[in-house]
Design an enzyme around this catalytic site. Structure first.
Site, mmCIF file in Angstrom:
data_model
loop_
_atom_site.group_PDB
_atom_site.id
_atom_site.type_symbol
_atom_site.label_atom_id
_atom_site.label_comp_id
_atom_site.label_asym_id
_atom_site.label_seq_id
_atom_site.Cartn_x
_atom_site.Cartn_y
_atom_site.Cartn_z
ATOM 1 C CE1 TYR A 45 -4.256 -1.699 -0.135
ATOM 2 C CE2 TYR A 45 -3.166 -3.053 1.232
ATOM 3 C CZ TYR A 45 -4.174 -2.933 0.520
ATOM 4 O OH TYR A 45 -4.971 -3.894 -0.058
ATOM 5 N NE ARG A 67 -0.082 -0.360 -6.195
ATOM 6 C CZ ARG A 67 0.800 -1.163 -6.045
ATOM 7 N NH1 ARG A 67 1.118 -1.828 -5.205
ATOM 8 N NH2 ARG A 67 1.817 -0.854 -6.835
ATOM 9 C CG ASN A 76 -11.999 3.505 -7.973
ATOM 10 O OD1 ASN A 76 -11.903 2.162 -8.562
ATOM 11 N ND2 ASN A 76 -12.373 4.371 -9.103
ATOM 12 C CB VAL A 77 -8.632 2.841 -2.328
ATOM 13 C CG1 VAL A 77 -9.532 1.814 -1.837
ATOM 14 C CG2 VAL A 77 -7.512 2.215 -3.238
ATOM 15 C CG ASP A 78 -8.520 6.833 -7.174
ATOM 16 O OD1 ASP A 78 -9.274 7.757 -7.277
ATOM 17 O OD2 ASP A 78 -8.571 5.813 -7.916
ATOM 18 C CG HIS A 93 -14.306 -1.266 -1.502
ATOM 19 N ND1 HIS A 93 -14.453 -1.565 -3.043
ATOM 20 C CD2 HIS A 93 -15.409 -1.727 -1.177
ATOM 21 C CE1 HIS A 93 -15.569 -2.397 -3.120
ATOM 22 N NE2 HIS A 93 -16.172 -2.449 -1.958
ATOM 23 C CB THR A 137 -18.199 -1.104 -11.512
ATOM 24 O OG1 THR A 137 -18.143 -2.249 -10.539
ATOM 25 C CG2 THR A 137 -19.457 -0.644 -11.973
ATOM 26 C CB SER A 138 -16.669 -6.200 -12.956
ATOM 27 O OG SER A 138 -16.567 -6.435 -11.247
#
Length: 228
Positions: free
Chosen positions: A53, A56, A87-89, A104, A170-171
């Site tokens: 992380y 990242r 997204n975590v950004d 998330h 998104t999937s």
């Protein structure tokens, strides 16, 4: 002002140069997912997880919001826009979006391993020995596999109130996020933006598929919604 709710997935950030969650081999940046995104992985090798992380977080400093992020900000000219992102950004925030809910977690935050309510902004590397105010090791503020999603109830409330729903890249396979669409009203138009859509027009009422990536799809969306 109508409420426009946007659900964004990994493809939203991919056009800024951030690697998507999994590649074709089921790996994330060369690592087995469970090694770096599960409580068990952290317990087994915390140094590996922290390093993952940290990299990242460092990468995030090198990328910029793409036109898709700015297009969503433009929609605030006409709509009350609320973004729910997997997204975590922080690219949505850096593009100026005023209401962003992170399902998330967030890369630029860490939290206590003892008290999940102790959350801190964090810009540099996180190391073993970095402790919270209760003298407990800190960990990435990321929702890992097998953990509860604390913001899911709030996200459901937001989707239930949507007058327009937009789903971007998104999937629709990661739950509980993928189930959010089912909480929208039957009358709510749903725009699905994805270069390889995993859904069909008949799956929901008022379903409009824009078969393109985030940048091109949101550009079309801006034209459709701001000129209507």
């Amino acid at each position: 002002m109508e409420r426009l709710v946007v659900l964004t997935g990994a493809g939203m950030s991919a056009e800024s140069g951030i690697a998507t969650f999994r590649d074709a081999n089921g790996l994330w940046e060369g690592h087995d997912i469970m090694e770096v995104a599960s409580p068990e992985g952290f317990a087994k090798n915390p140094a590996l997880v922290l390093d993952f992380y940290n990299k990242r977080r460092a990468q995030l400093k090198q990328v910029q919001p793409n036109l898709g992020h700015y297009n969503l900000k433009r929609l605030e000219e006409k709509y009350h826009v609320q973004i729910i992102t997997q997204n975590v950004d922080d690219l949505h925030e850096r593009a100026g979006s005023s209401s962003v809910l992170h399902l998330h977690g967030e890369l630029r935050k860490v939290r206590s391993t003892r008290n999940e309510n102790l959350i801190y902004s964090w810009e540099e590397d996180l190391a073993l020995g970095d402790l919270c105010e209760q003298q407990s090791q800190m960990r990435p503020h990321i929702v890992w596999f097998g953990e509860a999603v604390p913001m899911i109830e709030k996200a459901i409330e937001i989707v239930e109130q949507a007058d327009v729903l937009v789903i971007i890249d998104t999937s629709m396979q990661v739950y509980p996020a993928a189930g959010l669409v089912s909480y929208s009203k039957n009358s709510t138009p749903i725009y699905f933006i994805d270069p390889k859509p995993s859904v069909n027009k008949g799956d929901f009422n008022n379903f409009i598929i824009l078969e393109s990536g985030a940048v091109a799809g949101t550009t079309t969306l801006v034209d459709l919604l701001l000129q209507s």
